[in-house]
Design a protein around this motif. Structure first.
Motif, PDB file in Angstrom:
ATOM      1  N   SER A  34       0.822  -1.214   0.000  1.00  0.00           N
ATOM      2  CA  SER A  34       0.000   0.000   0.000  1.00  0.00           C
ATOM      3  C   SER A  34       0.861   1.271   0.000  1.00  0.00           C
ATOM      4  N   ALA A  35       2.123   1.171   0.399  1.00  0.00           N
ATOM      5  CA  ALA A  35       3.014   2.339   0.419  1.00  0.00           C
ATOM      6  C   ALA A  35       3.277   2.863  -0.990  1.00  0.00           C
ATOM      7  N   PHE A  36       3.167   2.007  -1.984  1.00  0.00           N
ATOM      8  CA  PHE A  36       3.458   2.422  -3.354  1.00  0.00           C
ATOM      9  C   PHE A  36       2.444   3.423  -3.894  1.00  0.00           C
ATOM     10  N   ARG A  37       1.335   3.613  -3.185  1.00  0.00           N
ATOM     11  CA  ARG A  37       0.351   4.612  -3.595  1.00  0.00           C
ATOM     12  C   ARG A  37       0.923   6.019  -3.534  1.00  0.00           C
ATOM     13  N   ARG A  38       2.017   6.181  -2.798  1.00  0.00           N
ATOM     14  CA  ARG A  38       2.674   7.491  -2.715  1.00  0.00           C
ATOM     15  C   ARG A  38       3.411   7.866  -4.008  1.00  0.00           C
ATOM     16  N   LEU A  39       3.685   6.877  -4.831  1.00  0.00           N
ATOM     17  CA  LEU A  39       4.372   7.142  -6.097  1.00  0.00           C
ATOM     18  C   LEU A  39       3.379   7.726  -7.095  1.00  0.00           C
ATOM     19  N   PRO A  40       3.824   8.673  -7.898  1.00  0.00           N
ATOM     20  CA  PRO A  40       2.891   9.265  -8.872  1.00  0.00           C
ATOM     21  C   PRO A  40       2.524   8.261  -9.970  1.00  0.00           C
ATOM     22  N   PRO A  41       1.410   8.478 -10.631  1.00  0.00           N
ATOM     23  CA  PRO A  41       0.960   7.559 -11.680  1.00  0.00           C
ATOM     24  C   PRO A  41       1.971   7.415 -12.830  1.00  0.00           C
ATOM     25  N   ASP A  42       2.766   8.439 -13.057  1.00  0.00           N
ATOM     26  CA  ASP A  42       3.721   8.376 -14.165  1.00  0.00           C
ATOM     27  C   ASP A  42       5.094   7.812 -13.745  1.00  0.00           C
ATOM     28  N   PHE A  43       5.185   7.248 -12.536  1.00  0.00           N
ATOM     29  CA  PHE A  43       6.448   6.651 -12.085  1.00  0.00           C
ATOM     30  C   PHE A  43       6.825   5.512 -13.021  1.00  0.00           C
ATOM     31  N   LYS A  44       8.044   5.564 -13.552  1.00  0.00           N
ATOM     32  CA  LYS A  44       8.471   4.580 -14.539  1.00  0.00           C
ATOM     33  C   LYS A  44       9.308   3.446 -13.955  1.00  0.00           C
ATOM     34  N   GLY A  45       9.563   3.498 -12.652  1.00  0.00           N
ATOM     35  CA  GLY A  45      10.392   2.473 -12.025  1.00  0.00           C
ATOM     36  C   GLY A  45       9.608   1.228 -11.663  1.00  0.00           C
ATOM     37  N   GLU A  46      10.281   0.358 -10.934  1.00  0.00           N
ATOM     38  CA  GLU A  46       9.676  -0.893 -10.479  1.00  0.00           C
ATOM     39  C   GLU A  46       9.396  -0.812  -8.991  1.00  0.00           C
ATOM     40  N   THR A  47       8.436  -1.609  -8.543  1.00  0.00           N
ATOM     41  CA  THR A  47       8.138  -1.713  -7.118  1.00  0.00           C
ATOM     42  C   THR A  47       8.156  -3.183  -6.722  1.00  0.00           C
ATOM     43  N   ILE A  48       8.660  -3.441  -5.523  1.00  0.00           N
ATOM     44  CA  ILE A  48       8.724  -4.809  -5.010  1.00  0.00           C
ATOM     45  C   ILE A  48       8.257  -4.809  -3.561  1.00  0.00           C
ATOM     46  N   SER A  49       7.266  -5.635  -3.267  1.00  0.00           N
ATOM     47  CA  SER A  49       6.806  -5.795  -1.891  1.00  0.00           C
ATOM     48  C   SER A  49       7.662  -6.864  -1.228  1.00  0.00           C
ATOM     49  N   GLY A  50       8.236  -6.509  -0.088  1.00  0.00           N
ATOM     50  CA  GLY A  50       9.048  -7.474   0.629  1.00  0.00           C
ATOM     51  C   GLY A  50       9.927  -6.800   1.662  1.00  0.00           C
ATOM     52  N   MET A  51      10.648  -7.607   2.394  1.00  0.00           N
ATOM     53  CA  MET A  51      11.552  -7.120   3.428  1.00  0.00           C
ATOM     54  C   MET A  51      12.904  -6.784   2.808  1.00  0.00           C
ATOM     55  N   GLY A  52      13.356  -5.582   3.026  1.00  0.00           N
ATOM     56  CA  GLY A  52      14.600  -5.111   2.435  1.00  0.00           C
ATOM     57  C   GLY A  52      15.858  -5.732   3.006  1.00  0.00           C
ATOM     58  N   LEU A  53      15.722  -6.544   4.040  1.00  0.00           N
ATOM     59  CA  LEU A  53      16.881  -7.255   4.589  1.00  0.00           C
ATOM     60  C   LEU A  53      16.988  -8.653   4.005  1.00  0.00           C
ATOM     61  N   ASP A  54      16.001  -9.055   3.242  1.00  0.00           N
ATOM     62  CA  ASP A  54      15.969 -10.377   2.623  1.00  0.00           C
ATOM     63  C   ASP A  54      16.810 -10.347   1.342  1.00  0.00           C
ATOM     64  N   VAL A  55      17.835 -11.165   1.309  1.00  0.00           N
ATOM     65  CA  VAL A  55      18.766 -11.189   0.175  1.00  0.00           C
ATOM     66  C   VAL A  55      18.034 -11.487  -1.131  1.00  0.00           C
ATOM     67  N   ASP A  56      17.053 -12.376  -1.105  1.00  0.00           N
ATOM     68  CA  ASP A  56      16.306 -12.698  -2.323  1.00  0.00           C
ATOM     69  C   ASP A  56      15.506 -11.494  -2.826  1.00  0.00           C
ATOM     70  N   VAL A  57      14.936 -10.726  -1.909  1.00  0.00           N
ATOM     71  CA  VAL A  57      14.197  -9.524  -2.285  1.00  0.00           C
ATOM     72  C   VAL A  57      15.155  -8.497  -2.895  1.00  0.00           C
ATOM     73  N   LEU A  58      16.317  -8.338  -2.277  1.00  0.00           N
ATOM     74  CA  LEU A  58      17.318  -7.408  -2.810  1.00  0.00           C
ATOM     75  C   LEU A  58      17.779  -7.833  -4.204  1.00  0.00           C
ATOM     76  N   LYS A  59      17.966  -9.127  -4.395  1.00  0.00           N
ATOM     77  CA  LYS A  59      18.366  -9.614  -5.726  1.00  0.00           C
ATOM     78  C   LYS A  59      17.267  -9.362  -6.744  1.00  0.00           C
ATOM     79  N   GLU A  60      16.019  -9.584  -6.353  1.00  0.00           N
ATOM     80  CA  GLU A  60      14.893  -9.323  -7.257  1.00  0.00           C
ATOM     81  C   GLU A  60      14.857  -7.844  -7.653  1.00  0.00           C
ATOM     82  N   ALA A  61      15.281  -6.983  -6.724  1.00  0.00           N
ATOM     83  CA  ALA A  61      15.306  -5.535  -6.990  1.00  0.00           C
ATOM     84  C   ALA A  61      16.500  -5.120  -7.850  1.00  0.00           C
TER      85      ALA A  61
END
Length: 150
Positions: A34-61
């Motif tokens: 739900s935090a990604f709602r703060r990004l504007p509609p024209d945001f061209k980047g990627e979003t990933i839901s997960g824990m930022g201390l998780d190595v797999d999540v960091l690799k996915e990012a």
């Protein structure tokens, strides 16, 4: 530049938007989708839901090919740990952690992690505005932290 931003609060979302708008490749990680709602509609980047201390999540990012990693969650410990992982495990060249506690900010800065202490910055900027002084450098503001225990 390839940037991974951990935390999509006010600062993280604003930074992600600014960097994306300038043409940088940006991925934002947050444990709450739900935090990604703060990004504007024209945001061209990627979003990933997960824990930022998780190595797999960091690799996915895309941390393995990131030029920069910025940790701006609400927790000092999480920001410090994530910054250490990005720097030591993945060798990200530019790592910045927002830290509220001036003592911790100084300690981790001495260990080679670039920190930004919003507490020291905010107090110094407000003082300058009150006293009608010109703004100082980030280093000068963070040096003020020594005056209140850091």
């Amino acid at each position: 530049m390839r940037v991974v931003v951990l935390g999509c609060g006010r600062v993280g979302s604003a930074l992600a938007h600014l960097m994306s708008r300038e043409g940088h490749e940006v991925t934002v990680i947050d444990r709450e989708s739900s935090a990604f709602r703060r990004l504007p509609p024209d945001f061209k980047g990627e979003t990933i839901s997960g824990m930022g201390l998780d190595v797999d999540v960091l690799k996915e990012a895309g941390i393995e090919r990131a030029d920069a990693f910025v940790a701006v969650t609400e927790g000092d410990n999480r920001n410090i740990m994530a910054a250490q992982i990005a720097k030591t495990k993945f060798g990200v060249p530019k790592v910045i952690a927002r830290i509220y506690d001036p003592i911790r900010a100084r300690a981790y800065r001495e260990l080679g992690i670039q920190t930004l202490c919003s507490t020291a910055l905010g107090a110094g900027i407000i003082q300058d505005l009150l006293e009608g002084r010109p703004s100082r450098s980030i280093e000068e503001y963070e040096g003020l932290a020594k005056e209140f225990g850091a």
